[in-house]
Write a protein that holds these residues in place. Structure first.
Motif, short mmCIF file in Angstrom:
data_model
loop_
_atom_site.label_atom_id
_atom_site.label_comp_id
_atom_site.label_asym_id
_atom_site.label_seq_id
_atom_site.Cartn_x
_atom_site.Cartn_y
_atom_site.Cartn_z
N GLY A 92 75.02 45.03 0.42
CA GLY A 92 76.25 45.55 -0.17
C GLY A 92 76.09 46.81 -1.00
N TYR A 93 74.97 47.53 -0.82
CA TYR A 93 74.77 48.77 -1.56
C TYR A 93 75.30 49.96 -0.76
CZ TYR A 93 71.49 46.17 -4.55
OH TYR A 93 70.92 45.27 -5.41
N SER A 94 76.09 50.81 -1.41
CA SER A 94 76.52 52.04 -0.75
C SER A 94 75.37 53.04 -0.67
CB SER A 94 77.70 52.67 -1.49
OG SER A 94 77.35 52.95 -2.84
N LYS A 95 74.48 52.97 -1.67
CA LYS A 95 73.28 53.79 -1.70
C LYS A 95 72.16 53.02 -2.40
CE LYS A 95 74.99 58.57 -1.78
NZ LYS A 95 74.80 59.90 -2.43
N TRP A 96 70.94 53.36 -2.09
CA TRP A 96 69.79 52.89 -2.84
C TRP A 96 68.72 53.96 -2.76
CZ3 TRP A 96 67.55 47.99 0.19
CH2 TRP A 96 67.23 48.36 1.48
N SER A 97 67.58 53.70 -3.34
CA SER A 97 66.47 54.65 -3.27
C SER A 97 65.40 54.07 -2.36
CB SER A 97 65.89 54.90 -4.67
OG SER A 97 66.86 55.49 -5.52
N TYR A 98 64.53 54.95 -1.90
CA TYR A 98 63.43 54.50 -1.05
C TYR A 98 62.13 55.11 -1.56
CZ TYR A 98 60.31 53.62 2.84
OH TYR A 98 59.24 53.20 3.58
N ALA A 99 61.07 54.31 -1.60
CA ALA A 99 59.74 54.78 -1.96
C ALA A 99 58.74 54.26 -0.94
CB ALA A 99 59.37 54.31 -3.37
N GLY A 100 57.92 55.14 -0.43
CA GLY A 100 56.94 54.73 0.57
C GLY A 100 55.60 55.39 0.36
N HIS A 101 54.55 54.62 0.54
CA HIS A 101 53.18 55.10 0.42
C HIS A 101 52.53 55.10 1.80
CE1 HIS A 101 48.77 54.05 -0.45
NE2 HIS A 101 48.91 55.32 -0.80
N SER A 102 51.83 56.16 2.15
CA SER A 102 51.09 56.25 3.39
C SER A 102 52.04 56.14 4.59
CB SER A 102 50.00 55.16 3.40
OG SER A 102 49.02 55.43 4.37
N THR A 103 51.88 55.14 5.47
CA THR A 103 52.80 55.02 6.60
C THR A 103 54.21 54.66 6.12
OG1 THR A 103 52.29 52.69 7.01
CG2 THR A 103 50.96 54.32 8.17
N GLY A 104 54.30 54.05 4.96
CA GLY A 104 55.61 53.81 4.36
C GLY A 104 56.29 55.12 4.02
N GLY A 105 55.49 56.12 3.66
CA GLY A 105 56.02 57.45 3.38
C GLY A 105 56.51 58.14 4.64
N MET A 106 55.83 57.90 5.77
CA MET A 106 56.27 58.47 7.04
C MET A 106 57.64 57.90 7.43
SD MET A 106 52.55 58.36 8.92
CE MET A 106 52.90 59.36 10.38
N ILE A 107 57.82 56.61 7.19
CA ILE A 107 59.13 56.00 7.41
C ILE A 107 60.15 56.65 6.47
CG2 ILE A 107 60.46 53.86 7.13
CD1 ILE A 107 57.93 52.36 8.08
N VAL A 125 54.65 59.20 -0.99
CA VAL A 125 53.32 59.26 -1.63
C VAL A 125 52.21 59.19 -0.59
CG1 VAL A 125 51.79 58.16 -3.32
CG2 VAL A 125 54.27 58.11 -3.67
N GLY A 126 51.29 60.14 -0.64
CA GLY A 126 50.12 60.12 0.24
C GLY A 126 50.49 60.00 1.70
N SER A 127 51.33 60.91 2.18
CA SER A 127 51.88 60.75 3.53
C SER A 127 51.91 62.07 4.28
CB SER A 127 53.27 60.12 3.43
OG SER A 127 53.69 59.59 4.67
N ALA A 128 52.65 62.07 5.41
CA ALA A 128 52.71 63.25 6.26
C ALA A 128 53.96 63.21 7.12
CB ALA A 128 51.47 63.33 7.15
N ALA A 129 54.36 64.37 7.62
CA ALA A 129 55.53 64.47 8.50
C ALA A 129 55.12 64.70 9.95
CB ALA A 129 56.44 65.60 8.05
N ARG A 130 53.84 64.61 10.21
CA ARG A 130 53.34 64.75 11.59
C ARG A 130 52.00 64.05 11.70
NH1 ARG A 130 49.59 69.24 11.77
NH2 ARG A 130 49.67 70.47 9.86
N LYS A 131 51.51 63.97 12.92
CA LYS A 131 50.23 63.29 13.12
C LYS A 131 49.16 63.95 12.26
CE LYS A 131 48.66 65.95 17.18
NZ LYS A 131 48.17 65.83 18.56
N TYR A 132 48.34 63.13 11.65
CA TYR A 132 47.33 63.64 10.73
C TYR A 132 45.92 63.33 11.19
CZ TYR A 132 47.93 58.79 9.22
OH TYR A 132 48.04 57.43 9.22
N ALA A 133 45.76 62.26 11.98
CA ALA A 133 44.42 61.79 12.33
C ALA A 133 43.59 62.84 13.05
CB ALA A 133 44.51 60.52 13.17
N ASN A 134 44.20 63.54 14.01
CA ASN A 134 43.46 64.54 14.79
C ASN A 134 43.76 65.97 14.37
OD1 ASN A 134 42.22 62.58 16.33
ND2 ASN A 134 43.79 62.59 17.91
#
Length: 286
Positions: A92-107, A125-134
């Motif tokens: 029932g929230y019209s808005k909330w906040s989101y916090a994600g670390h690592s793959t949670g940050g990618m989400i 936190v500690g994340s990326a917007a694209r593939k990072y492994a390679n």
């Protein structure tokens, strides 16, 4: 230290049932991770927000007692965003906040791209917007990183379903120590009895998805004015990926923790909590 457990809830949504753990009071913040299986003991990262906010720690599909996926695409990060939206609506929230670390940050990055209008604030936190492994030899998942083989061996062993609790704990400890600025402080950082598992199906899907993941061209769509955080010595998602996001997202802010690797919320805990508290106040999320 007396441990305060999280309250377990099953949330009925239009996209199925989700197991959610709740703690704290105040304006709502959602926290999840792509392949972690949470339980009533909570999560170290999520605990950073419980002092001033009501935190919803979500087990995604196929993790814990959340709905099992009917199709493989339901294990994707894109589907995870829609699942989180269905949970927000069910609560029932019209808005909330989101916090994600690592793959949670990618989400979180995907959440900001597609549903910034649902977010009061966004912390990555500690994340990326694209593939990072390679993409960078500074990443421990890159074959040229000196600790690549050690990390891969530990990940494969942790996927086994026949591990005893003590074996899983030992392997998890060794894996985490590879991502600490001061590995010798592991027992100090992880002193509370929080424990979680890894969802092997979600992890296996993520490994494939990460290889083609790149949403950098869409970062300009994020209007949630995110706070981007990185440890200067992060070996999982190196600092360069956070710098890149900060350069491409309008009105974002970047904070670098100079004595941290992948876990600034533990490695520089007081400063981390001060930084997020300031940001949440600025965005009206406390």
């Amino acid at each position: 230290m007396v441990m305060s457990y999280w309250k377990t809830k099953i949330i009925e949504t239009a996209r199925g049932e989700f197991e959610v753990f709740v703690k704290g009071e105040g304006t709502p913040i959602c926290v999840t991770h792509h392949y972690s299986e949470f339980n009533h003991t909570g999560d170290y990262f999520a605990d950073s927000f419980t002092e001033n906010n009501r935190v919803y720690l979500v087990n995604l599909k196929g993790a814990g007692n959340s709905r099992k996926p009917m199709e493989s695409h339901e294990l994707s990060m894109f589907d995870a965003v829609y699942d989180l939206e269905s949970i927000r609506e069910a609560l029932g929230y019209s808005k909330w906040s989101y916090a994600g670390h690592s793959t949670g940050g990618m989400i979180g990055v995907l959440y900001g791209i597609h549903f910034s209008s649902s977010l009061n604030s966004l912390i990555i936190v500690g994340s990326a917007a694209r593939k990072y492994a390679n993409s960078s030899p500074d990443c421990i998942y890159h074959p040229d990183h000196p600790q690549f083989d050690s990390m891969q061996q530990l990940i494969e062993m942790l996927k086994r379903s026949d591990l005893t609790a003590s074996e899983r704990e030992r392997l998890s400890k060794e894996r985490t120590k590879l991502s600490l600025f001061h590995p010798d402080k592991y027992d100090e950082y992880f002193s509370v009895g929080i424990h979680k598992k890894m969802s092997a199906p979600r992890m296996n899907f993520f490994i494939r998805e990460e290889m083609i993941f790149d949403v950098t061209r869409e970062l300009r769509k994020i209007s949630a004015k995110p706070l981007i955080i990185s440890g200067r010595y992060d070996v999982q998602c190196p600092l360069s990926f956070s710098v890149e996001m900060n350069e491409l997202i309008p009105e974002s802010q970047l904070f670098i923790f100079n004595k941290s690797n992948h876990y600034p919320f533990l490695e520089e805990k007081p400063l981390f909590r001060q930084v997020i508290s300031t940001y949440l106040k600025e965005t009206g999320s406390i």
